[in-house]
Each structure stands twice: as structure tokens, then as C-alpha cells.
Write a protein that holds these residues in place. Structure first.
Motif, short mmCIF file in Angstrom:
data_model
loop_
_atom_site.label_atom_id
_atom_site.label_comp_id
_atom_site.label_asym_id
_atom_site.label_seq_id
_atom_site.Cartn_x
_atom_site.Cartn_y
_atom_site.Cartn_z
N THR A 112 -11.72 -6.03 4.43
CA THR A 112 -10.63 -6.08 5.34
C THR A 112 -9.79 -4.66 5.18
O THR A 112 -8.93 -4.58 6.02
CB THR A 112 -9.84 -7.15 5.61
OG1 THR A 112 -9.16 -7.54 4.35
CG2 THR A 112 -10.91 -8.31 6.00
N ASN A 113 -9.80 -4.11 4.24
CA ASN A 113 -8.88 -3.00 3.80
C ASN A 113 -9.44 -1.67 3.76
O ASN A 113 -9.69 -1.29 2.50
CB ASN A 113 -8.10 -3.57 2.79
CG ASN A 113 -6.57 -3.20 2.94
OD1 ASN A 113 -6.29 -2.07 3.25
ND2 ASN A 113 -5.63 -3.84 2.32
N ALA A 114 -9.56 -1.13 4.79
CA ALA A 114 -9.93 0.56 4.84
C ALA A 114 -8.99 1.46 4.18
O ALA A 114 -9.16 2.21 3.50
CB ALA A 114 -10.29 0.88 6.25
N GLU A 115 -7.81 1.04 4.32
CA GLU A 115 -6.63 1.83 3.83
C GLU A 115 -6.58 1.56 2.24
O GLU A 115 -6.29 2.82 1.42
CB GLU A 115 -5.36 1.55 4.22
CG GLU A 115 -4.18 2.52 3.72
CD GLU A 115 -2.91 2.12 4.38
OE1 GLU A 115 -1.66 2.77 3.91
OE2 GLU A 115 -2.67 1.14 5.02
N ALA A 116 -6.64 0.68 1.59
CA ALA A 116 -6.99 0.48 0.02
C ALA A 116 -8.06 1.30 -0.27
O ALA A 116 -8.18 1.99 -1.33
CB ALA A 116 -7.16 -0.94 -0.21
N TYR A 117 -9.40 1.34 0.45
CA TYR A 117 -10.57 2.13 -0.13
C TYR A 117 -10.12 3.67 0.05
O TYR A 117 -10.29 4.35 -0.81
CB TYR A 117 -11.72 1.67 0.69
CG TYR A 117 -12.43 0.64 0.36
CD1 TYR A 117 -13.34 0.64 -0.91
CD2 TYR A 117 -12.34 -0.52 1.02
CE1 TYR A 117 -13.80 -0.59 -1.41
CE2 TYR A 117 -13.27 -1.68 0.63
CZ TYR A 117 -13.67 -1.73 -0.65
OH TYR A 117 -14.39 -2.77 -1.07
N TYR A 118 -9.34 3.85 0.98
CA TYR A 118 -9.16 5.36 1.11
C TYR A 118 -7.95 5.75 -0.08
O TYR A 118 -8.00 6.83 -0.76
CB TYR A 118 -8.19 5.68 2.59
CG TYR A 118 -7.52 6.85 2.74
CD1 TYR A 118 -8.15 8.11 2.75
CD2 TYR A 118 -6.27 6.69 3.03
CE1 TYR A 118 -7.72 9.29 2.83
CE2 TYR A 118 -5.36 7.87 3.11
CZ TYR A 118 -6.07 9.14 3.07
OH TYR A 118 -5.45 10.42 3.36
N LEU B 77 0.90 -1.39 -0.10
CA LEU B 77 -0.08 -0.14 -0.02
C LEU B 77 0.88 1.09 0.10
O LEU B 77 0.47 2.39 -0.52
CB LEU B 77 -0.93 0.19 1.13
CG LEU B 77 -2.09 -1.11 1.29
CD1 LEU B 77 -2.79 -1.16 2.43
CD2 LEU B 77 -2.97 -0.98 -0.28
N ALA B 78 2.05 1.21 0.72
CA ALA B 78 3.17 2.40 0.84
C ALA B 78 3.48 2.61 -0.76
O ALA B 78 3.64 3.76 -1.35
CB ALA B 78 4.02 2.17 1.67
#
Length: 92
Positions: A34-40, A5-6
Motif C-alpha cells: 500500500t505504500n508507493a511513496e515508501a518504495y520511492y 515519510l516526510a
């Protein structure tokens, strides 16, 4: 996953938004719940493309998964931008 993700975040910042969207969609196909950061990050990518509805939809998904997500602030800022207009500009 965090390193991936980074790298995608750097990819968005470097302007390869379309490539980042493809990678994020691949991640979400495997584990969308499970992946809120990916949606963000996907919301950020759509915002960079000027797709405000896509950005808001993905920010909302991130918030649903993690109410403490930075997507909450990003969503509020996007809504502020979309609701802003200068009445004086229409009177010139």
C-alpha cells in the motif's frame, strides 16, 4: 504516515541514508502493498548510496503501486544516467 515519510525524506537528505533504509523497511514489513511513496523514498536512498539496481527495483515497485508516482521520472533519470557515456573520453 505522511509525517513519518516526510521525516524519513529529511533523514535521507541529511545523509542518514542507512537509518532511513531501516525505517522504510520497517514500514514496508507492515504494509508493503500500500505504500508507493515508501518504495520511492527507498529508491532514493539506494540511489544516494550508489546502488543503482536497488534504486531501480524500488522505483519499479512504486510505479507498480502508483503509476503516477514521482518514481517514474526518477527511474527514467536513473536509466539515462546509467546509459550515458562519452565516446570521446575513450579516445584520449
Amino acid at each position: 504516515m505522511n509525517e513519518l515519510l516526510a521525516r524519513i525524506k529529511r533523514q535521507i537528505n541529511d545523509g542518514d541514508v542507512d537509518g532511513a533504509i531501516i525505517r522504510l523497511r520497517e514500514i514496508m514489513a507492515v504494509s508493503p502493498e500500500t505504500n508507493a511513496e515508501a518504495y520511492y523514498l527507498l529508491g532514493n536512498a539506494y540511489r544516494k548510496l550508489g546502488d543503482w539496481q536497488g534504486a531501480l527495483n524500488n522505483y519499479q515497485e512504486a510505479i507498480a503501486l502508483d503509476p503516477e508516482s514521482p518514481a517514474a521520472e526518477a527511474r527514467d533519470m536513473a536509466l539515462d544516467i546509467l546509459s550515458f557515456y562519452n565516446k570521446d573520453m575513450f579516445n584520449q
